[in-house]
Scaffold this motif. Structure first.
Motif, short mmCIF file in Angstrom:
data_model
loop_
_atom_site.label_atom_id
_atom_site.label_comp_id
_atom_site.label_asym_id
_atom_site.label_seq_id
_atom_site.Cartn_x
_atom_site.Cartn_y
_atom_site.Cartn_z
N LEU A 2 6.40 -6.91 -2.82
CA LEU A 2 6.97 -5.67 -3.72
C LEU A 2 7.32 -6.77 -4.85
O LEU A 2 7.74 -6.12 -6.37
CB LEU A 2 7.75 -4.70 -3.74
CG LEU A 2 7.21 -3.60 -2.79
CD1 LEU A 2 8.03 -2.23 -2.37
CD2 LEU A 2 5.62 -3.20 -3.08
N ASN A 3 7.69 -7.74 -5.17
CA ASN A 3 8.46 -8.91 -5.81
C ASN A 3 9.75 -8.06 -6.53
O ASN A 3 9.50 -7.61 -7.73
CB ASN A 3 7.17 -8.59 -7.21
CG ASN A 3 7.72 -9.95 -7.84
OD1 ASN A 3 8.15 -10.90 -8.07
ND2 ASN A 3 7.05 -9.28 -9.60
N ILE A 4 10.54 -7.98 -5.06
CA ILE A 4 11.73 -7.15 -5.90
C ILE A 4 13.23 -8.38 -5.00
O ILE A 4 13.04 -9.18 -4.61
CB ILE A 4 12.21 -5.69 -5.07
CG1 ILE A 4 11.03 -5.39 -5.18
CG2 ILE A 4 13.10 -5.60 -4.92
CD1 ILE A 4 11.05 -4.22 -6.43
N LEU A 19 1.83 -1.73 -7.49
CA LEU A 19 1.05 -2.19 -6.98
C LEU A 19 -0.27 -0.92 -6.22
O LEU A 19 -0.86 -1.93 -5.44
CB LEU A 19 1.30 -3.11 -5.65
CG LEU A 19 2.66 -4.38 -6.54
CD1 LEU A 19 3.60 -4.83 -5.31
CD2 LEU A 19 1.49 -5.12 -6.94
N PHE A 20 0.68 0.20 -5.72
CA PHE A 20 -0.36 0.71 -5.43
C PHE A 20 -1.61 1.20 -5.54
O PHE A 20 -2.65 1.75 -5.41
CB PHE A 20 0.40 1.89 -4.74
CG PHE A 20 -0.46 2.91 -3.62
CD1 PHE A 20 -0.70 2.72 -2.27
CD2 PHE A 20 -0.67 3.82 -4.41
CE1 PHE A 20 -0.75 3.66 -1.30
CE2 PHE A 20 -1.68 4.78 -2.84
CZ PHE A 20 -1.35 4.32 -1.82
N LYS A 21 -1.08 1.15 -6.48
CA LYS A 21 -2.66 1.68 -7.61
C LYS A 21 -3.42 1.07 -7.98
O LYS A 21 -4.89 1.17 -7.93
CB LYS A 21 -1.79 1.98 -9.29
CG LYS A 21 -1.51 3.14 -9.68
CD LYS A 21 -1.05 4.22 -10.84
CE LYS A 21 -0.04 5.40 -10.31
NZ LYS A 21 0.73 5.25 -11.72
N VAL A 37 1.38 -3.26 1.26
CA VAL A 37 2.62 -2.31 -0.39
C VAL A 37 3.42 -1.36 1.03
O VAL A 37 4.70 -1.15 0.53
CB VAL A 37 1.48 -1.90 -1.14
CG1 VAL A 37 2.71 -1.35 -2.54
CG2 VAL A 37 1.30 -3.61 -2.21
N VAL A 38 2.72 -0.08 1.17
CA VAL A 38 3.07 0.64 1.66
C VAL A 38 4.54 0.68 2.61
O VAL A 38 5.63 0.64 2.86
CB VAL A 38 2.17 1.43 2.48
CG1 VAL A 38 2.80 2.90 3.49
CG2 VAL A 38 0.76 2.03 1.63
N ARG A 39 3.88 -0.39 3.79
CA ARG A 39 4.82 -0.99 4.83
C ARG A 39 6.21 -1.62 4.07
O ARG A 39 6.96 -1.80 4.43
CB ARG A 39 4.21 -2.20 5.76
CG ARG A 39 2.92 -1.23 6.35
CD ARG A 39 3.54 -0.16 7.40
NE ARG A 39 2.55 0.42 7.82
CZ ARG A 39 1.82 2.13 7.63
NH1 ARG A 39 2.67 2.22 6.63
NH2 ARG A 39 0.64 2.32 8.06
#
Length: 125
Positions: A63-65, A80-82, A98-100
Motif C-alpha cells: 500500500l506504499n505506507i 490501488l483498489f480502483k 491490496v485487500v489483504r
C-alpha cells in the motif's frame, strides 16, 4: 595413485561437510535472532501476520505506507483498489493483495490501539 585420489576425495568431503555444518549453525542463529525480534514486536502482531499471510512490512510496501495512519491507509487502498479493478483492465490477483494488505494494516492498528488502552489502564506505582 588410487590411494591419493581416495585421500583427495575424503578430504574434499570433510571440507564440504564442515562448511555445510557451519552454514547450518549460522542459519540456525539467524533464525533464532529473527524469532526473538518477532517476539519483541508482540505476539499479537506475529499472530496477525500468520493469519493474513502478510507481514507488516509486506503490507506497508503493497500500500506504499511509511507510517501507520488510518487516513493514509484508506486513501492508498481506495486508489490501488480502483486501479486494479478487473473492469478497467486491472488484475484480480493484485486487487486481492491490496485487500489483504489493508486487512493486515487495519489489524495492526487495532492491536496498537488495544496496547495503548492497556498501557493507559495500568495503575501508576
Amino acid at each position: 595413485m588410487a590411494k591419493y585420489l581416495a585421500q583427495i576425495i575424503v578430504m574434499g568431503a570433510q571440507v564440504v561437510g564442515r562448511a555445510f555444518a557451519r552454514a547450518l549453525r549460522q542459519e540456525f542463529a539467524a533464525s533464532r535472532a529473527a524469532a526473538d525480534a518477532r517476539g519483541r514486536a508482540g505476539h499479537q502482531s506475529a499472530a496477525a501476520s500468520n493469519l493474513s499471510g502478510l507481514s507488516l512490512q509486506e503490507a506497508q510496501q503493497i500500500l506504499n505506507i511509511s507510517k501507520l495512519s488510518a487516513e493514509e491507509i484508506q486513501k492508498n487502498y481506495e486508489h490501488l483498489f480502483k486501479v486494479n479493478d478487473k473492469s478497467v483492465g486491472g488484475s484480480f490477483y493484485l486487487q486481492s493483495k491490496v485487500v489483504r494488505a489493508k486487512e493486515r494494516l487495519d489489524e495492526e492498528l487495532r492491536i496498537q490501539a488495544q496496547e495503548d488502552r492497556e498501557k493507559g489502564q495500568m495503575p501508576k506505582t
